[in-house]
Design a protein around this motif. Structure first.
Motif, PDB file in Angstrom:
ATOM      1  N   THR A 283       0.833  -1.194   0.000  1.00 27.49           N
ATOM      2  CA  THR A 283       0.000   0.000   0.000  1.00 27.49           C
ATOM      3  C   THR A 283       0.875   1.255   0.000  1.00 27.49           C
ATOM      4  N   ILE A 284       0.324   2.318  -0.534  1.00 25.39           N
ATOM      5  CA  ILE A 284       0.968   3.639  -0.540  1.00 25.39           C
ATOM      6  C   ILE A 284       0.126   4.576   0.312  1.00 25.39           C
ATOM      7  N   ARG A 285       0.781   5.414   1.099  1.00 26.98           N
ATOM      8  CA  ARG A 285       0.074   6.302   2.014  1.00 26.98           C
ATOM      9  C   ARG A 285       0.416   7.766   1.738  1.00 26.98           C
ATOM     10  N   ALA A 286      -0.604   8.608   1.788  1.00 33.12           N
ATOM     11  CA  ALA A 286      -0.425  10.063   1.772  1.00 33.12           C
ATOM     12  C   ALA A 286      -1.137  10.617   2.998  1.00 33.12           C
ATOM     13  N   ALA A 287      -0.464  11.481   3.749  1.00 33.11           N
ATOM     14  CA  ALA A 287      -1.032  11.957   5.013  1.00 33.11           C
ATOM     15  C   ALA A 287      -0.698  13.419   5.226  1.00 33.11           C
ATOM     16  N   LEU A 288      -1.562  14.095   5.983  1.00 35.86           N
ATOM     17  CA  LEU A 288      -1.359  15.470   6.427  1.00 35.86           C
ATOM     18  C   LEU A 288      -1.546  15.491   7.933  1.00 35.86           C
ATOM     19  N   GLY A 289      -0.633  16.147   8.632  1.00 32.96           N
ATOM     20  CA  GLY A 289      -0.718  16.175  10.082  1.00 32.96           C
ATOM     21  C   GLY A 289      -0.462  17.554  10.654  1.00 32.96           C
ATOM     22  N   ILE A 290      -0.938  17.786  11.860  1.00 32.84           N
ATOM     23  CA  ILE A 290      -0.635  18.980  12.643  1.00 32.84           C
ATOM     24  C   ILE A 290      -0.009  18.501  13.949  1.00 32.84           C
ATOM     25  N   GLU A 291       1.176  19.009  14.255  1.00 29.98           N
ATOM     26  CA  GLU A 291       1.950  18.553  15.408  1.00 29.98           C
ATOM     27  C   GLU A 291       2.169  19.696  16.391  1.00 29.98           C
ATOM     28  N   ARG A 292       2.052  19.393  17.659  1.00 28.34           N
ATOM     29  CA  ARG A 292       2.283  20.379  18.726  1.00 28.34           C
ATOM     30  C   ARG A 292       3.349  19.830  19.670  1.00 28.34           C
ATOM     31  N   SER A 293       4.380  20.630  19.928  1.00 27.26           N
ATOM     32  CA  SER A 293       5.485  20.209  20.788  1.00 27.26           C
ATOM     33  C   SER A 293       5.285  20.699  22.209  1.00 27.26           C
ATOM     34  N   PHE A 294       5.701  19.840  23.174  1.00 27.33           N
ATOM     35  CA  PHE A 294       5.711  20.168  24.590  1.00 27.33           C
ATOM     36  C   PHE A 294       7.059  19.724  25.147  1.00 27.33           C
ATOM     37  N   GLY A 295       8.113  20.520  24.897  1.00 23.59           N
ATOM     38  CA  GLY A 295       9.446  20.090  25.301  1.00 23.59           C
ATOM     39  C   GLY A 295       9.894  18.925  24.423  1.00 23.59           C
ATOM     40  N   ARG A 296      10.301  17.835  25.086  1.00 19.15           N
ATOM     41  CA  ARG A 296      10.748  16.671  24.316  1.00 19.15           C
ATOM     42  C   ARG A 296       9.581  15.807  23.845  1.00 19.15           C
ATOM     43  N   TRP A 297       8.361  16.125  24.266  1.00 13.45           N
ATOM     44  CA  TRP A 297       7.177  15.387  23.847  1.00 13.45           C
ATOM     45  C   TRP A 297       6.439  16.146  22.757  1.00 13.45           C
ATOM     46  N   SER A 298       5.704  15.428  21.942  1.00 17.98           N
ATOM     47  CA  SER A 298       4.867  16.064  20.930  1.00 17.98           C
ATOM     48  C   SER A 298       3.651  15.185  20.667  1.00 17.98           C
ATOM     49  N   VAL A 299       2.575  15.840  20.262  1.00 14.05           N
ATOM     50  CA  VAL A 299       1.336  15.155  19.896  1.00 14.05           C
ATOM     51  C   VAL A 299       1.005  15.552  18.460  1.00 14.05           C
ATOM     52  N   ARG A 300       0.638  14.581  17.659  1.00 14.42           N
ATOM     53  CA  ARG A 300       0.313  14.839  16.254  1.00 14.42           C
ATOM     54  C   ARG A 300      -1.000  14.186  15.880  1.00 14.42           C
ATOM     55  N   GLY A 301      -1.856  14.959  15.284  1.00 12.42           N
ATOM     56  CA  GLY A 301      -3.072  14.430  14.684  1.00 12.42           C
ATOM     57  C   GLY A 301      -2.889  14.373  13.180  1.00 12.42           C
ATOM     58  N   ALA A 302      -3.361  13.327  12.549  1.00 10.72           N
ATOM     59  CA  ALA A 302      -3.154  13.161  11.107  1.00 10.72           C
ATOM     60  C   ALA A 302      -4.394  12.571  10.461  1.00 10.72           C
TER      61      ALA A 302
END
Length: 343
Positions: A283-302
């Motif tokens: 399979t081939i994947r195409a994705a768009l995400g928004i990432e928010r950093s909190f120091g060394r941690w980050s959360v990303r929704g895609a």
């Protein structure tokens, strides 16, 4: 989120750095361009100043306190053999020095390395970590180097300390992440998936590999049915782009080789289910995400789409007849949430 704002508009939400660069016109242009983009990833702006040379003794001089300034940088690119980077915190309590060899001149590799070291060091300062050595130790090293006999052949300016190990300079370009995904598998089924991956940032790109597995899917069509679950390995590349408020826009592409375990099920009285078997599906994947950093941690929704390279039909054979019991979509939209930690 992007309406009304340029994609690269980056307000100084975490502060600014003062940068002094010594070198040719070409060196100054290349360094300022690379450093500006690299620091925008951590929401730091740079104010550049051109100088004829960098005196290592001036690096440790105290500066009037300025709340908006998080660090001071000096970049000596005037020498032919190497480029020297000096970084101090806003209070000039600690000094970090790094030399990068220029055997092939100030090429793209050297400029990228310089920007990466600067970004990592400043990100460590923003997280409250220590970098380099104390100001007293740095000044003492200059005195020791200046007292050496000239016969040793050590130029005074080149004698500044340059620890090859970054003391306390935090996040590397590696990060480990876990994720959960919901995928529309066909018109009646939503597939659940869990993944574990590792990523590495280089040349402003993010390269990653992950392994994933799905919850079992069961379906029935009269007396015919099957249970299946999938697992696989996915390779991906993305290009994080800085947004305001420590956000990143993360478009990416990926390729996966998926292994699916299929166990046919027959519910008739004379049913003789076939043995379970496996199938490989690329399979081939195409994705768009928004990432928010909190120091060394980050959360990303895609969100994105998986594209099956070849059509897939799941069939069950009964009484010498073969019947299609499920046909997953070749284009499968998904939404995912990812939690990452820099190593």
């Amino acid at each position: 989120m992007l309406v009304g704002r340029p994609l690269f508009a980056m307000p100084p939400s975490r502060g600014e750095v003062k940068v002094v660069v010594a070198g040719s016109d070409r060196s100054f242009a290349a360094i300022t361009k690379s450093l500006t983009e690299s620091l925008s990833f951590i929401a730091v702006t740079a104010q550049f100043e051109r100088a004829a040379s960098v005196d290592p003794h001036s690096v440790s001089e105290l500066h009037p306190p300025r709340p908006s300034v998080v660090a001071y940088l000096w970049i000596d690119a005037a020498a032919e053999s190497d480029v020297t980077l000096y970084i101090t915190d806003s209070a000039t309590e600690r000094v970090f020095v790094r030399r990068i060899g220029t055997d092939h001149g100030l090429d793209k590799v050297v400029v990228e390395s310089l920007a990466l070291v600067a970004q990592s060091s400043l990100e460590a300062l923003l997280e409250g970590k220590l970098i380099g050595v104390t100001r007293n130790d740095y000044e003492q090293s200059l005195k020791v180097a200046g007292a050496r006999p000239a016969s040793e052949g050590v130029p005074k300016q080149a004698a500044a300390p340059h620890p090859n190990d970054v003391h306390g300079v935090g996040p590397s370009r590696w990060q480990l992440w876990v994720g959960y995904e919901l995928q529309v598998w066909d018109g009646a089924t939503v597939r659940h998936e869990a993944a574990l991956g590792i990523e590495y940032e280089r040349w402003r790109l993010r390269f990653g590999v992950d392994i994933y597995g799905t919850w079992p899917i069961q379906f029935q069509n009269g007396e015919l049915g099957a249970e299946l679950f999938s697992s696989g390995v996915r390779l991906g590349v993305s290009r994080p782009l800085a947004l305001p408020r420590q956000l990143r826009f993360v478009p990416g592409l990926g390729f996966a080789m998926e292994l699916t375990h299929i166990r046919p099920e027959l519910s008739g009285q004379d049913a003789q289910p076939a043995s379970a078997y496996f199938a490989f599906d690329p399979t081939i994947r195409a994705a768009l995400g928004i990432e928010r950093s909190f120091g060394r941690w980050s959360v990303r929704g895609a969100l994105g789409m998986d594209f099956a390279i070849r059509p897939v039909n799941y069939v069950v054979t009964s009484r010498a007849q073969t019947e299609v019991v499920r046909t997953p979509w070749r284009e499968r939209p998904f939404v995912a949430i990812i939690l990452a930690a820099r190593l």
